[in-house]
Design a protein around this motif. Structure first.
Motif, short mmCIF file in Angstrom:
data_model
loop_
_atom_site.label_atom_id
_atom_site.label_comp_id
_atom_site.label_asym_id
_atom_site.label_seq_id
_atom_site.Cartn_x
_atom_site.Cartn_y
_atom_site.Cartn_z
N LEU A 57 21.01 10.83 108.96
CA LEU A 57 22.51 11.65 109.00
C LEU A 57 22.37 12.71 108.05
O LEU A 57 23.41 13.61 108.54
N SER A 58 21.98 13.38 107.11
CA SER A 58 21.41 14.45 106.24
C SER A 58 20.28 14.65 105.52
O SER A 58 19.93 13.51 106.19
N PRO A 59 20.34 15.15 105.00
CA PRO A 59 18.95 15.57 104.40
C PRO A 59 18.26 15.15 103.82
O PRO A 59 16.81 14.98 103.88
N LEU A 109 29.71 7.78 114.37
CA LEU A 109 28.30 8.98 113.93
C LEU A 109 28.94 9.94 113.40
O LEU A 109 28.34 10.38 111.74
N VAL A 110 29.72 10.64 114.22
CA VAL A 110 30.35 11.66 113.70
C VAL A 110 30.82 11.78 112.67
O VAL A 110 30.33 12.33 111.50
N GLU A 111 31.70 10.68 111.98
CA GLU A 111 32.72 11.04 110.18
C GLU A 111 31.23 10.39 109.34
O GLU A 111 31.40 10.82 108.84
N ILE A 169 29.09 2.73 106.17
CA ILE A 169 29.59 1.55 106.96
C ILE A 169 29.01 0.08 107.05
O ILE A 169 28.69 -0.25 106.61
N ARG A 170 30.81 -0.80 107.83
CA ARG A 170 30.36 -2.29 107.11
C ARG A 170 31.21 -2.80 108.34
O ARG A 170 32.77 -1.94 107.98
N PRO A 171 30.92 -4.16 109.20
CA PRO A 171 32.45 -4.29 109.39
C PRO A 171 33.49 -5.25 108.48
O PRO A 171 32.92 -5.24 107.61
N GLY A 172 34.34 -5.04 109.39
CA GLY A 172 35.89 -5.34 108.91
C GLY A 172 37.06 -5.78 109.49
O GLY A 172 36.97 -5.41 110.59
N LYS A 231 40.54 -1.58 109.88
CA LYS A 231 41.72 -0.78 108.21
C LYS A 231 41.57 -0.45 107.43
O LYS A 231 41.35 1.07 106.57
N SER A 232 39.91 -0.27 106.54
CA SER A 232 39.18 0.48 105.77
C SER A 232 38.88 1.69 106.60
O SER A 232 37.87 1.71 107.27
N GLN A 233 38.51 2.60 105.46
CA GLN A 233 37.62 3.71 105.95
C GLN A 233 36.53 3.48 106.80
O GLN A 233 35.21 4.27 106.84
N HIS A 234 35.26 2.33 105.65
CA HIS A 234 34.61 2.50 106.23
C HIS A 234 33.90 0.99 106.84
O HIS A 234 32.97 1.75 107.83
N ASP A 235 35.24 0.75 107.01
CA ASP A 235 34.90 0.16 109.23
C ASP A 235 34.30 1.09 109.96
O ASP A 235 33.79 0.96 111.21
N HIS A 236 34.94 2.54 110.05
CA HIS A 236 34.52 3.87 110.85
C HIS A 236 33.76 4.80 110.55
O HIS A 236 33.35 5.79 111.54
N GLY A 237 33.09 4.86 109.69
CA GLY A 237 31.92 5.44 109.22
C GLY A 237 32.56 6.51 108.14
O GLY A 237 32.12 7.55 107.59
N GLN A 238 33.65 6.69 108.07
CA GLN A 238 34.72 7.60 106.81
C GLN A 238 34.43 7.48 105.22
O GLN A 238 35.23 8.10 104.65
N ALA A 239 33.91 6.92 104.76
CA ALA A 239 33.76 6.46 103.89
C ALA A 239 31.96 5.40 103.24
O ALA A 239 31.67 4.94 103.80
#
Length: 156
Positions: free
Chosen positions: A7-9, A41-43, A68-71, A74-82
């Motif tokens: 996802l990054s180097p 994936l973008v996030e 990323i994790r299921p939830g 409401k969490s940023q983790h749910d959307h790959g943003q944290a």
């Protein structure tokens, strides 16, 4: 997506999905890898770009304990943003302090992410990025001044 895809180097997909701790990683990958598609994936790639900048600042590997994790959605983790990160040999407060010392390098990456996610213009996104970094500084100062049970030397 394969577990070894980057996802990054320095961050593989499996790390963002299942963390860097090897215990239960294969199980977590099997359970969660379907979450890392489309906008998530973008996030995730944006978050990994910030992790790369942190890696440059600390000059050592940054380990993901959770991405990323299921939830509930409401969490940023749910959307790959944290992502939750750890740097071996550094307390969370020391990590925050070091990032703060290099704050001139960090807000611009944050600004890019904020501007893209919110549609704010450059000045507004910059103001929000510096505000978020200021909150981190205030939290660290409060912790050091506020009767916490961990002594300052250990916290740093």
């Amino acid at each position: 997506m394969q577990p070894t895809d980057l996802l990054s180097p320095h961050v593989a997909a499996i790390e963002f999905v299942a963390g860097t701790v090897k215990a239960k990683r294969a199980h977590k990958w099997a359970e969660r890898h379907g979450l890392l598609t489309g906008q998530a994936l973008v996030e995730a790639r944006k978050v990994c770009a910030v992790i790369e900048k942190i890696r440059e600042i600390v000059e050592r590997p940054v380990y993901l304990t959770s991405g990323i994790r299921p939830g509930s959605g409401k969490s940023q983790h749910d959307h790959g943003q944290a992502a939750d990160i750890q740097v071996w040999g550094m307390s969370p407060l020391a990590l925050i302090a070091l990032i703060y010392q290099h704050r001139e390098r960090m807000p611009h990456k944050l600004r890019e992410v904020i501007a893209e996610d919110t549609g704010l213009d450059r000045e507004e996104a910059t103001m929000l990025a510096f505000g978020l970094m200021g909150l981190a500084q205030l939290s660290a100062r409060r912790w050091l001044r506020g009767g916490e049970t961990i002594d300052r030397q250990r916290a740093a």
